[in-house]
Design an enzyme around this catalytic site. Structure first.
Site, mmCIF file in Angstrom:
data_model
loop_
_atom_site.group_PDB
_atom_site.id
_atom_site.type_symbol
_atom_site.label_atom_id
_atom_site.label_comp_id
_atom_site.label_asym_id
_atom_site.label_seq_id
_atom_site.Cartn_x
_atom_site.Cartn_y
_atom_site.Cartn_z
ATOM 1 N N HIS A 138 0.839 -1.188 0.000
ATOM 2 C CA HIS A 138 0.000 0.000 0.000
ATOM 3 C C HIS A 138 0.878 1.243 0.000
ATOM 4 O O HIS A 138 1.914 1.296 0.673
ATOM 5 C CB HIS A 138 -0.915 0.004 1.228
ATOM 6 N N HIS A 139 0.463 2.247 -0.766
ATOM 7 C CA HIS A 139 1.267 3.470 -0.904
ATOM 8 C C HIS A 139 1.387 4.220 0.413
ATOM 9 O O HIS A 139 2.318 5.013 0.609
ATOM 10 C CB HIS A 139 0.644 4.376 -1.967
#
Length: 496
Positions: free
Chosen positions: A160-161
């Site tokens: 996930h960013h």
């Protein structure tokens, strides 16, 4: 995942809420404003790495456990919110079971024998439609142990960013790897650029005692240019947020980023890019922006059949790393964490030019104007202010507005200057991209050794011929290289 791909997607639990009561004894770390926006929008990073040898899973697993997890606190942390309505998310460290983050899918041998590259593409496309289990740290390794044209086996890292940006991941990989040529040392990063500060760094005032009044006048004038460019860019940013959008073309998003994305990549020679850079007296980023404009122009006129004299002005949202350039060289002592990003809106033209280098000239002119403004700093400061005082939902809405009112997302990641060995496996290539962005097409570049990878993340339903678009990038570089070589030869002849 298509039914005929021969790949059975791994079962993944749906996202779930996490109670902080179970993790109070661990260290805590607040989530950055950019990370909170990425969390709300739902942006993920995918990094595909081709291995130069058959996969030895126990060795790779041990490397993940002893190298990556120990160096990167976010790899052993989960997101916790005390109050779902008003609470701010934070990172809380937890116990990590490495086996929960290792996935070896079942692949149809017939599909692999028929077209292994397509199997890898289809599998990566399927990941863009699968959720991640939020009761665990938001990262996972996928192993595809069969040969392709570029590698003996393939590893895909999905995270996930909100954990960190691409530069953060790159410093982690660099600190956890060794040079393939000399395993006794860490790999080298490319040399730092000439500048040592921010891209908007001001020129020092010339000494008054020298009596050089023209230099002093030029120094004063540079501040007027800085103020004017900043005012223009601020006005355009506000207009984009309120009403200004790109004209509708075949590149415009039809789904707002909700459909799956297909990831395709192509290797370009770094020396070709450097030749163009030298001849045009510009930066590598200028060349890459010009190449992107040229490739999209070729694709557009071939697909649309429009008059070749037509001109279309579109814009890209360019992601900018706001860390000091020295952080590229200090990864040994400090692995960068989190998201330290800003952005700028960069115009590019869809047009056909007789001289291929004209795309680079236009890109250089535009990027020089951007560098002579506070747009990057302004975007970062305003974005953090909005999230802090108006909430992450407002910040996410504004981020989506910029995504839907620009045409493409563009970024360039600085990678290792030489081949590396990670977790006991030599890396033949690496390509990084992202999904969850509002644009229908994202263009990412990453240098690795003597190559530059161009990676496209495209709407799978909208760009079924994305490999032809990749061909246009390769052809654009070829044409620019030829024109640059001819220009250099002409200059040398005239000097003789």
């Amino acid at each position: 995942m298509t039914a005929d791909s021969g790949i059975r997607s791994p079962n993944r639990p749906l996202s779930c809420l996490v109670s902080p009561a179970e993790t109070t004894e661990w260290a805590e770390d607040p989530m950055s404003p950019t990370g909170r926006v990425m969390e709300d929008v739902g942006v993920y990073i995918v990094l595909v790495m081709g291995l130069g040898m058959r996969l030895d899973l126990p060795v790779y697993r041990n490397g993940i456990e002893t190298e990556l997890i120990t160096r990167f606190p976010r790899f052993r942390s989960i997101q916790v919110i005390d109050d779902p309505k008003n609470g701010k998310p934070r990172w809380v460290q937890t116990t990590v079971n490495v086996d929960d983050h290792i996935i070896v899918p079942t692949i149809d041998p017939a599909a692999v024998a028929s077209d292994p590259e397509k199997v890898v593409e289809d599998y990566m496309a399927s990941l863009s439609m699968l959720p991640m289990d939020r009761s665990r740290p938001l990262w996972e390794f996928h192993f595809l142990d069969f040969p392709t044209s570029e590698a003996t086996s393939t590893v895909v890292l999905r995270l996930h960013h909100s954990i960190g940006d691409a530069m953060s991941v790159m410093t982690l990989l660099m600190a956890s790897s060794r040079s393939t040529a000399d395993p006794a040392r860490l790999p080298a990063m490319p040399p730092p650029p000439r500048r040592t500060g921010a891209i908007y760094q001001r020129r020092p005032r010339p000494p008054l005692s020298a009596g050089n009044y023209l230099a002093l006048l030029a120094w004063v004038w540079s501040y007027f240019v800085l103020a004017w460019n900043t005012l223009v860019e601020a006005t355009l940013l506000a207009a984009t947020m309120l009403f200004l959008g790109d004209p509708h073309t075949m590149f415009a998003s039809l789904d707002g980023g909700h459909r799956g994305r297909r990831f395709v990549h192509r290797s370009l020679r770094l020396d070709d890019v450097k030749l163009i850079k030298t001849v045009m007296n510009c930066t590598i980023n200028d060349v890459l922006v010009g190449v992107t404009s040229a490739a999209l122009s070729q694709y557009y006129f071939r697909k649309s059949g429009d008059n070749i004299t037509k001109r279309v002005c579109l814009r890209s949202f360019v992601t900018v790393n706001v860390r000091p350039v020295s952080s590229r060289q200090t990864y040994v002592t400090k692995v960068e964490t989190g998201n330290r990003l800003s952005g700028l809106v960069c115009p590019f033209h869809i047009a056909l030019h007789h001289d291929p280098l004209e795309y680079v000239r236009k890109a250089k002119k535009i990027m020089n104007r951007k560098k002579s403004s506070f747009e990057v700093m302004m975007t970062q400061v305003v974005g953090e202010f909005v999230v802090k005082y108006f909430g992450v939902k407002t910040g996410a809405i504004i981020y989506r507005l910029f995504g839907t009112r620009t045409t493409i997302n563009l970024s360039n990641v600085v990678g290792p200057a030489e081949h590396i060995t990670l977790c006991g496996h030599p890396i033949a290539f690496m390509a990084t991209s992202a999904y969850g962005l509002p644009q229908a097409i994202s263009v990412h570049y990453i240098n690795y050794g003597k190559t530059i990878k161009v990676i496209l993340a495209v709407d799978d339903a909208q760009f079924k011929d994305c490999h032809q678009l990749l061909d246009d990038f390769a052809e654009s570089i070829r044409l620019m290289k030829g024109a640059a070589g001819l220009k250099m030869l002409t200059t040398l002849t005239q000097n003789d």
